[in-house]
Scaffold this motif. Structure first.
Motif: not given
Length: 454
Positions: A97-110, A239-244, A248-254
């Motif tokens: 992908x474009x960039x690595x970031x810090x990953x966090x573990x969260x539950x369903x509430x967060x 993302x075809x709509x957002x350059x660079x 994972x960063x912009x999201x998607x509609x499922x």
């Protein structure tokens, strides 16, 4: 009608077979024309999300079970290690992908926004913006309300191994009832047969990561990663709509369509398998990249409003939107009679038109039309000849009447029987027409005078 042309016979029977096939095989059998379809049946849907979990404590062998309730004290998380995820800074693996970031573990509430309806946002990326208020309420103008002090970006770890949990229920007139736990469900696949959702408890522990979905008493459990694979979607793709930016960063509609139905094409043939009117439901998914996959929220520890400082949290992720409906069919004799009435009307009109068309265009039809034209011509000629003979006969009657009056005036005859022409028969006159030239006018006058003397 007798056809002497093969084309006429072929056309006639082709139209007849087409009409029979349309109403019998298409309307009645394929479209179940003997049924009334109810499409406005309400379906209640409740959507949640569930992180990877297991029912046994860490270090112990897991036993077969359904996905456990994370609010229970006997349910533990089952995340992958962050150093095994390529998109995490904690990992040394190469990332596409474009960039690595810090990953966090969260539950369903967060991680989940909008739990409880038919739409949720499953967070894949979020920003924390620490803001400080720079404009006080006593000031007359506020061009800037809050200034950003610091911004932090994170990925939600192991989001592909999460589950979307869907609980749904429907009822039609109290007779037809369906839910995830009592009705068989399917997932429509793009290039293969529909996927039949098994019972979660029947799937071995080691195989659950490979299945697309399963059902239990809590509802349907849909595996996020396998759904994305089915749709050929990768969160690490551009993302075809957002350059660079990656998805994972912009999201998607499922988007998902959940449909209950107790009928299918050629439903009548299911009588032989005992599945006539059997209720099932199915999912159909589609993924769309758009700009509406984010949610904002604020956090502050101050009770004073407006707060002097706050934490703005912007979440991006998979927007799961489920549209539910039901299509319930009821066999009705009125629907069957309506189709039969339509078929009868079309049969009469079609066959009548076909007979007329082929009668006028076929050889036999042309021959018959020619005979009819000849007969009408001969009949009109006979009528004209009869009228002409009638005119000639009336002219002779008038001539004889004038001669009779002239003789009576000249000789003083008063006997009405001297010349009786009123009782003469036109048919007798016709028989004597050929003899009319044998006597001259003087001879006819002599005959009249002789009769007067007698």
């Amino acid at each position: 009608v007798v056809f002497r042309s093969k084309k006429a016979v072929l056309t006639y029977w082709s139209i007849l077979i087409f009409l029979i096939g349309y109403f019998v095989f298409y309307k009645l059998l394929y479209q179940n024309g003997y049924m009334i379809i109810h499409d406005e049946v309400h379906v209640a849907v409740h959507v949640q999300a569930q992180r990877p979990s297991k029912k046994t404590p860490p270090g112990q062998e897991e036993v077969p079970q359904a996905l456990c309730d994370l609010t229970s004290d006997h349910c533990w998380s089952n995340f992958s290690k962050s150093n095994e995820l390529p998109y995490c800074n904690q990992s040394s693996l190469e990332y596409s992908g474009k960039q690595k970031l810090q990953c966090v573990f969260v539950d369903s509430v967060s991680a989940v926004e909008g739990m409880g309806g038919d739409n949720i946002l499953l967070t894949t990326f979020f920003k924390e913006v620490d803001q400080l208020r720079v404009c006080e309420p006593k000031e007359s103008e506020c061009p800037v309300l809050y200034a950003n002090k610091a911004t932090s970006k994170f990925y939600v770890a192991d989001i592909e191994r999460w589950w979307v949990w869907v609980h749904h229920r429907m009822s039609f007139k109290g007779k037809v009832k369906g839910s995830a736990c009592r009705t068989q469900g399917y997932v429509t696949m793009p290039d293969s047969e529909p996927y039949r959702m098994p019972d979660c408890a029947e799937v071995p522990i080691g195989k659950r990561e490979d299945m697309l979905a399963c059902s239990d008493s809590h509802g349907d459990h849909l595996h996020v990663g396998n759904l994305l694979k089915m749709l050929n979607i990768s969160l690490d793709s551009d993302d075809p709509e957002v350059p660079n930016k990656t998805l994972r960063e912009t999201g998607i509609l499922l988007g998902a369509s959940l449909t209950y139905s107790n009928h299918e094409n050629f439903e009548l043939l299911r009588l032989f398998s005992g599945q006539f009117g059997h209720l099932t439901y199915s999912y159909s998914f589609a993924a769309i990249a758009d700009d509406f996959n984010s949610r904002d929220s604020l956090r502050t520890n101050e009770l004073v409003y407006p707060a002097a400082s706050r934490l703005r949290l912007v979440k991006f992720g998979i927007n799961v939107d489920i549209a539910a409906r039901a299509s319930i069919a009821e066999p009705r004799i009125s629907a069957f009679l309506l189709v039969m009435a339509q078929a009868s009307f079309v049969f009469v009109v079609g066959i009548t038109f076909t007979d007329f068309l082929l009668t006028r265009t076929s050889y036999a039809g042309k021959h018959q039309s020619k005979l009819n034209d000849t007969y009408m011509h001969e009949y009109s000629v006979d009528i004209d000849a009869l009228c002409d003979r009638k005119r000639k006969y009336m002219a002779r009657i008038r001539e004889k009447s004038r001669e009779h009056d002239h003789i009576l005036q000249k000789h003083g005859a008063s006997d009405p029987d001297v010349l009786d022409v009123s009782d003469s028969d036109p048919s007798d006159e016709d028989e004597e027409e050929d003899k009319s030239d044998e006597s001259s006018p003087s001879q006819r006058t002599y005959q009249v005078l002789s009769a007067g003397r007698r």
